[in-house]
Design a protein around this motif. Structure first.
Motif, PDB file in Angstrom:
ATOM      1  N   ASP A 176      32.332  20.955  41.956  1.00  0.00           N
ATOM      2  CA  ASP A 176      33.289  20.174  41.165  1.00  0.00           C
ATOM      3  C   ASP A 176      34.676  20.530  41.706  1.00  0.00           C
ATOM      4  OD1 ASP A 176      35.147  19.213  39.332  1.00  0.00           O
ATOM      5  OD2 ASP A 176      33.870  19.631  37.590  1.00  0.00           O
ATOM      6  N   MET A 177      35.167  19.683  42.608  1.00  0.00           N
ATOM      7  CA  MET A 177      36.418  20.031  43.307  1.00  0.00           C
ATOM      8  C   MET A 177      37.572  20.262  42.341  1.00  0.00           C
ATOM      9  SD  MET A 177      36.387  17.570  46.642  1.00  0.00           S
ATOM     10  CE  MET A 177      35.065  17.669  47.855  1.00  0.00           C
ATOM     11  N   ASN A 178      37.674  19.421  41.311  1.00  0.00           N
ATOM     12  CA  ASN A 178      38.837  19.521  40.420  1.00  0.00           C
ATOM     13  C   ASN A 178      38.821  20.787  39.574  1.00  0.00           C
ATOM     14  OD1 ASN A 178      40.558  17.245  40.976  1.00  0.00           O
ATOM     15  ND2 ASN A 178      38.741  16.026  40.421  1.00  0.00           N
ATOM     16  N   ARG A 179      37.627  21.252  39.213  1.00  0.00           N
ATOM     17  CA  ARG A 179      37.568  22.510  38.450  1.00  0.00           C
ATOM     18  C   ARG A 179      37.598  23.715  39.372  1.00  0.00           C
ATOM     19  NH1 ARG A 179      33.295  21.957  33.594  1.00  0.00           N
ATOM     20  NH2 ARG A 179      33.984  24.101  33.309  1.00  0.00           N
ATOM     21  N   ALA A 180      36.926  23.577  40.523  1.00  0.00           N
ATOM     22  CA  ALA A 180      36.695  24.766  41.358  1.00  0.00           C
ATOM     23  C   ALA A 180      37.984  25.332  41.953  1.00  0.00           C
ATOM     24  CB  ALA A 180      35.725  24.424  42.486  1.00  0.00           C
ATOM     25  N   GLU A 181      38.817  24.478  42.507  1.00  0.00           N
ATOM     26  CA  GLU A 181      39.962  25.018  43.263  1.00  0.00           C
ATOM     27  C   GLU A 181      40.940  25.788  42.375  1.00  0.00           C
ATOM     28  OE1 GLU A 181      40.786  23.787  47.345  1.00  0.00           O
ATOM     29  OE2 GLU A 181      40.814  21.778  46.483  1.00  0.00           O
ATOM     30  N   PRO A 182      41.392  25.206  41.233  1.00  0.00           N
ATOM     31  CA  PRO A 182      42.284  26.013  40.395  1.00  0.00           C
ATOM     32  C   PRO A 182      41.600  27.251  39.824  1.00  0.00           C
ATOM     33  CG  PRO A 182      41.789  23.882  39.340  1.00  0.00           C
ATOM     34  CD  PRO A 182      41.254  23.824  40.730  1.00  0.00           C
ATOM     35  N   ALA A 183      40.281  27.159  39.555  1.00  0.00           N
ATOM     36  CA  ALA A 183      39.581  28.338  38.993  1.00  0.00           C
ATOM     37  C   ALA A 183      39.625  29.503  39.978  1.00  0.00           C
ATOM     38  CB  ALA A 183      38.137  27.981  38.647  1.00  0.00           C
ATOM     39  N   ILE A 184      39.424  29.196  41.257  1.00  0.00           N
ATOM     40  CA  ILE A 184      39.439  30.283  42.259  1.00  0.00           C
ATOM     41  C   ILE A 184      40.849  30.865  42.399  1.00  0.00           C
ATOM     42  CG2 ILE A 184      39.173  30.810  44.728  1.00  0.00           C
ATOM     43  CD1 ILE A 184      36.485  30.572  43.319  1.00  0.00           C
ATOM     44  N   VAL A 185      41.847  29.993  42.486  1.00  0.00           N
ATOM     45  CA  VAL A 185      43.212  30.503  42.694  1.00  0.00           C
ATOM     46  C   VAL A 185      43.674  31.286  41.460  1.00  0.00           C
ATOM     47  CG1 VAL A 185      45.601  29.912  43.217  1.00  0.00           C
ATOM     48  CG2 VAL A 185      43.733  28.572  44.234  1.00  0.00           C
ATOM     49  N   ASN A 186      43.515  30.674  40.286  1.00  0.00           N
ATOM     50  CA  ASN A 186      44.017  31.335  39.072  1.00  0.00           C
ATOM     51  C   ASN A 186      43.193  32.572  38.710  1.00  0.00           C
ATOM     52  OD1 ASN A 186      46.075  29.426  38.818  1.00  0.00           O
ATOM     53  ND2 ASN A 186      44.706  27.985  37.772  1.00  0.00           N
ATOM     54  N   GLY A 187      41.919  32.584  39.149  1.00  0.00           N
ATOM     55  CA  GLY A 187      41.061  33.742  38.842  1.00  0.00           C
ATOM     56  C   GLY A 187      41.202  34.884  39.833  1.00  0.00           C
ATOM     57  N   THR A 188      41.926  34.678  40.908  1.00  0.00           N
ATOM     58  CA  THR A 188      42.101  35.741  41.911  1.00  0.00           C
ATOM     59  C   THR A 188      42.833  36.906  41.269  1.00  0.00           C
ATOM     60  OG1 THR A 188      42.103  34.162  43.738  1.00  0.00           O
ATOM     61  CG2 THR A 188      43.167  36.298  44.146  1.00  0.00           C
ATOM     62  N   ARG A 189      42.208  38.105  41.306  1.00  0.00           N
ATOM     63  CA  ARG A 189      42.777  39.232  40.552  1.00  0.00           C
ATOM     64  C   ARG A 189      42.109  40.549  40.956  1.00  0.00           C
ATOM     65  NH1 ARG A 189      38.697  36.877  38.102  1.00  0.00           N
ATOM     66  NH2 ARG A 189      37.238  38.042  36.807  1.00  0.00           N
ATOM     67  N   GLU A 190      42.634  41.605  40.411  1.00  0.00           N
ATOM     68  CA  GLU A 190      42.008  42.922  40.562  1.00  0.00           C
ATOM     69  C   GLU A 190      40.820  42.933  39.595  1.00  0.00           C
ATOM     70  OE1 GLU A 190      44.564  46.112  39.319  1.00  0.00           O
ATOM     71  OE2 GLU A 190      43.397  47.637  40.364  1.00  0.00           O
ATOM     72  N   VAL A 191      39.594  42.811  40.128  1.00  0.00           N
ATOM     73  CA  VAL A 191      38.433  42.666  39.233  1.00  0.00           C
ATOM     74  C   VAL A 191      37.970  44.003  38.670  1.00  0.00           C
ATOM     75  CG1 VAL A 191      37.611  40.448  40.162  1.00  0.00           C
ATOM     76  CG2 VAL A 191      36.824  42.582  41.208  1.00  0.00           C
ATOM     77  N   VAL A 192      38.097  45.061  39.442  1.00  0.00           N
ATOM     78  CA  VAL A 192      37.928  46.419  38.915  1.00  0.00           C
ATOM     79  C   VAL A 192      39.064  47.238  39.519  1.00  0.00           C
ATOM     80  CG1 VAL A 192      35.397  46.245  38.747  1.00  0.00           C
ATOM     81  CG2 VAL A 192      36.416  47.276  40.762  1.00  0.00           C
TER      82      VAL A 192
END
Ligand code: AHZ
Length: 309
Positions: free
Chosen positions: A250-266
């Motif tokens: 789902d291009m419209n959901r996937a791209e912002p989810a990856i960018v906005n979710g980029t973070r220090e996960v642990v």
């Protein structure tokens, strides 16, 4: 001691000991760029070639045993991260570990092994920044060949003096330390030459090497032969309850989810690119690469924040 090395009609002395004992400085008669059948190379002793490579490789390994940032995976996300981070912070020792011989991950082609690369706006700004031309199609732009993006960003990243890349080298574990409060933190990576990593089931006990770093950025892509490495290791170390698993396209959901979710996960580990879809359970976007570039840039910002804490 010196060894006489025959090269054509001339004989050149080469010192047998010492890395810098001999600096070939050929004279005009020895070197000729002549394409009419008389091309002459500067003379060389074969051992000098070995020493030129070995000295640099192992000096790099020695120095980068302690790095400021290790980036795992040199696909479009990892390379975009390396570019932004190395340019923003020339003081940081950034070490990229790439499992394949050829860095670039899946970004040598667009979708279905076709050549064009689609990048949704506003990530076209990253292309402009690194100097990759494109055609404007309104909501997105098209680079005529994905390899133009990948070769350009690779050359920009590798030209930065604070970046070292070791390809054909796999991260096969994470260093996870426990502090006095019992809190676990990723503190570096465990490496091996990829061909060794691939043969642990055929040879016993081929121990790895380590790189210690206060910040590791994982960009190993979605699950595959080597992909989603850190996400999967977080599960087996108990730092993550379970993988989210990459969802459908789902291009419209996937791209912002990856960018906005980029973070220090642990603590100590920033995750970016498609590896994050496996960690978080977000959609895939298929052959549109803007999110990889923007996620890489965001990971660079996360790393700078983490290092400044
Ligand atoms: O070789 C891998 C590749 O170059 C490398 N890598 C994986 N595991 C590693 C390990 N140690 C060292 N343990 C490792 N290197 O990581 C790189 C990942 O690049 P990639 O292109 O697969 O991932 P990316 O997140 O940079 O880009 C994803 C591009 C995709 S996939 C997709 C979809 O399937 O929908 N859509 C896009 C845009």
């Amino acid at each position: 001691t010196t060894t006489a090395v025959a090269n054509g009609s001339a004989v050149y002395p080469v010192k047998a000991n010492g890395m810098n004992g001999h600096k070939a400085s050929p004279n005009d008669a020895e070197v000729l760029e002549d394409y009419t059948g008389n091309y002459k190379f500067a003379p060389i002793h074969e051992a000098e070639v070995s020493r030129a490579m070995v000295k640099r490789y192992f000096t790099q390994m020695y120095e980068r045993a302690v790095s400021d940032v290790v980036i795992v995976g040199a696909g479009s996300a990892g390379l975009s991260c390396a570019y932004h981070l190395a340019k923003s912070r020339p003081d940081l020792k950034i070490t990229i570990i790439e499992a394949s011989v050829a860095p670039g991950g899946g970004a040598w082609l667009g979708g279905q092994l076709m050549t064009a690369m689609v990048v949704r706006k506003p990530a076209d700004r990253f292309l402009t920044e690194i100097g990759v031309p494109f055609e404007d199609e309104g909501a997105f732009v098209v680079v005529k060949h994905a390899a133009l993006f990948t070769s350009t960003i690779l050359s920009r990243v590798l030209a930065m003096p604070n970046v070292v890349m070791m390809n054909a080298t796999a991260v096969e574990d994470l260093i996870v330390r426990t502090d006095f409060e019992g809190k676990q933190r990723v503190s570096g990576v465990v490496t091996n030459w990829t061909l060794v990593s691939l043969n642990h089931d055929t040879q016993s006990c081929m121990d790895p090497n380590v790189i210690v770093a206060p910040c590791v950025i994982s960009a190993t892509g979605h699950d595959g032969p080597m992909g989603a490495f850190s996400a999967k290791r977080l599960v087996s170390t108990g730092l993550l309850a379970e993988l989210g698993n990459m969802r459908g396209l789902d291009m419209n959901r996937a791209e912002p989810a990856i960018v906005n979710g980029t973070r220090e996960v642990v603590p100590g580990l920033v995750m970016c690119g498609m590896e994050l879809s496996e960690h978080d359970g977000s959609n895939r976007m298929g052959p549109t690469f803007g999110a990889m570039m923007a996620s890489g840039v965001k990971a660079a910002h996360e790393a700078m924040r983490l290092l400044d804490e």
